[in-house]
Design an enzyme around this catalytic site. Structure first.
Site, PDB file in Angstrom:
ATOM      1  N   ASP A 185      -5.725   5.819   2.223  1.00  0.00           N
ATOM      2  CA  ASP A 185      -6.279   4.318   2.168  1.00  0.00           C
ATOM      3  C   ASP A 185      -7.393   3.729   1.885  1.00  0.00           C
ATOM      4  O   ASP A 185      -8.120   4.570   2.989  1.00  0.00           O
ATOM      5  CB  ASP A 185      -5.546   3.627   2.328  1.00  0.00           C
ATOM      6  CG  ASP A 185      -4.844   2.011   1.789  1.00  0.00           C
ATOM      7  OD1 ASP A 185      -5.796   1.404   2.044  1.00  0.00           O
ATOM      8  OD2 ASP A 185      -3.934   1.851   0.627  1.00  0.00           O
TER       9      ASP A 185
ATOM     10  N   HIS B 282       0.580  -1.135   0.091  1.00  0.00           N
ATOM     11  CA  HIS B 282      -0.078  -0.193   0.061  1.00  0.00           C
ATOM     12  C   HIS B 282       0.864   0.930   0.278  1.00  0.00           C
ATOM     13  O   HIS B 282       0.444   2.324  -1.010  1.00  0.00           O
ATOM     14  CB  HIS B 282      -0.922  -0.398   1.049  1.00  0.00           C
ATOM     15  CG  HIS B 282      -2.206  -1.438   1.069  1.00  0.00           C
ATOM     16  ND1 HIS B 282      -3.174  -0.224   1.201  1.00  0.00           N
ATOM     17  CD2 HIS B 282      -1.344  -2.669   1.748  1.00  0.00           C
ATOM     18  CE1 HIS B 282      -3.754  -2.167   1.675  1.00  0.00           C
ATOM     19  NE2 HIS B 282      -2.770  -3.202   1.085  1.00  0.00           N
TER      20      HIS B 282
END
Length: 486
Positions: free
Chosen positions: A127, A20
């Site tokens: 995110d 990520h």
């Protein structure tokens, strides 16, 4: 780039996992290179993973505003985690620590709120797995953009499952089904989807996070997608017209790393990695297979032995990255037998440098989106070995839609290694031979892979589809900023 007063102040907040963080750092570089005033938010133990890339960008760029790194403390003590346990790969036991980790991440809500109040950003890019950032950003009057970390195809596949519920009408004796309403005929096995009746307890917090994330999807300003239009045009349009989502394709973001120092910094570059690159220099073009399963995928000793034998029996030179597996599983005499023909890397590997090396001609991957897109951008055909998450959807994209993938034979969605049926050595051997071999089918995969590589390169260049879409997003944010000022 616009006048100084138009510079957008944007905060990037990645989830604490390698897969990520890396694309979000690259995305932050892209925004900064287009004139945005960028800050990346993270915690102390995660800063060493981000700071080298930021320093390298700042030292080599000609842009007036450097990327900044802002740290907030991670509440390990409050939830009973060891000090410094601030990254998904630092968890020593998924079954006991992942729930605590999820709780600790949720406790960052107040520190995040203080950062927004003190530094006053025009936009937050956070995110998908940090859905609570929408609520905090909204309370501060700041638009939040979602970084999901996957592609349009996977989003459309999930929507098809939720919208049409094909499993509800599937007879118990039937295993395969077609996802309704998609531009292509996409067939899956029941076993390739997560069975919600058999969820392991430590995954319950993750499921709740995903539920919350989907609830705030339509409320957020939109989504930035690490993909490019030419890769999946039917699904970019399907996402917009059927799902009704505002999304901007800005990838492949890894292509912002053109210098060797940038590529090596994304996945390690220790002694073994350097030796691997020197070894590749001595191999013939397109002769070597690369096999890697990301930063958090684990396997049983039995499975690792089958992998070892499959690679050995394939007859092709290979580089195999194995992490945190010890040595007990290695077949007797294996390393001696593969000497000169195969390399085992037991630490972080410089994946971008390896994938783009002239000697590498194929890639066996777990179908995580970062790895899949890096393989696409490198122009490689792939052997597909999905394990969980959206990886089985990505496999179908690689195999059925793009025509560059060969299935190895992993057909069961399972997070724990011991819950997965063992893929036999002969299955891996057969897939490697198909990926690396000769013949019309293999040549067509290679031709298609080269074609997609060129499309990816053009997409991020000035005037390309991703370059233009990023420009459109920046202009929308500037307009929104002007409206707020007025």
């Amino acid at each position: 780039m616009g006048s100084i007063h138009e510079n957008l102040k944007i905060l990037f907040f990645p989830y604490f996992a390698q897969g990520h963080m890396l694309p979000m750092i690259d995305m932050a570089k892209l925004f900064a290179s287009r004139g945005a005033d960028v800050t990346i938010l993270t915690t102390p133990a995660n800063s060493p993973l981000i700071l080298p890339a930021v320093d390298q960008f700042n030292s080599s760029s000609t842009f007036p505003i450097p990327i900044r790194l802002h740290l907030i403390p991670f509440p390990s003590d409050a939830v009973g985690l060891p000090e410094g346990c601030e990254h998904l790969s630092s968890l020593t036991s998924n079954t006991t620590q992942i729930a605590k980790f999820a709780e600790a991440v949720s406790l960052l809500r107040n520190p995040f709120d203080r950062v927004l109040k003190e530094l006053r950003f025009d936009c937050v890019v956070s995110d998908f797995f940090l859905p609570w950032t929408y609520d905090v950003a909204a309370d501060n009057g700041i638009p939040r953009i979602i970084f999901e970390g996957s592609n349009f195809f996977a989003a459309c596949a999930v929507d098809s499952l939720e919208r049409h519920k094909p499993l509800e009408s599937l007879p118990p004796e039937e295993e395969s089904f077609v996802l309704p309403g998609l531009p292509h005929r996409i067939e899956l096995l029941r076993s390739q989807l997560q069975d919600n009746t058999k969820v392991v307890p430590f995954m319950i917090p993750v499921i709740e996070i995903v539920k919350h994330a989907r609830e705030v999807y339509s409320k957020s300003f939109g989504t930035v997608v690490n993909s490019f239009y030419e890769l999946e045009p039917d699904y970019a349009e399907h996402s917009r017209k059927v799902l009704g989502r505002r999304a901007w394709h800005v990838g492949p973001v890894a292509l912002c790393n053109q210098a060797e120092v940038d590529k090596s910094g994304r996945g390690g570059g220790g002694k073994t990695g350097e030796e691997c690159l020197r070894w590749l220099d001595e191999r013939s073009p397109g002769s070597v297979l690369y096999m890697c399963f990301g930063s958090i995928c684990n396997f049983t000793a039995t499975q690792l032995k089958e992998m070892a034998m499959g690679l050995e029996d394939s007859g092709h030179p290979f580089v195999w990255v194995i992490r945190d597996a010890g040595d007990e599983w290695i077949p007797e005499g294996y390393e001696e037998r593969i000497e000169g023909r195969g390399i085992l890397i037991k630490e972080w590997a410089p994946q971008l440098l390896i994938l783009n090396h002239e000697a590498v001609g194929g890639f066996v991957t777990h179908c995580g989106w970062n790895s899949s897109l890096e393989g696409i951008a490198a122009g490689l055909p792939m052997g597909t070995w999905p394990l969980y998450a959206e990886q089985f959807f990505n496999e179908r994209l690689l195999v059925d839609v793009l025509g560059i993938g060969v299935e190895v034979g992993s057909n069961v969605f399972a997070i724990l290694p011991e819950d997965r049926p063992v893929v036999k050595a002969r299955d891996l051997e057969a897939a490697v031979r198909r990926v690396m071999g000769d013949g019309e089918e293999a040549e067509e995969r290679r031709r298609r892979a080269r074609e997609l590589k060129e499309m990816a390169r053009k997409a991020v260049e000035v005037g390309g589809s991703s370059y233009n879409d990023l420009g459109k997003l920046i202009e929308e944010l500037r307009e929104k900023k002007k409206e707020q000022i007025v």
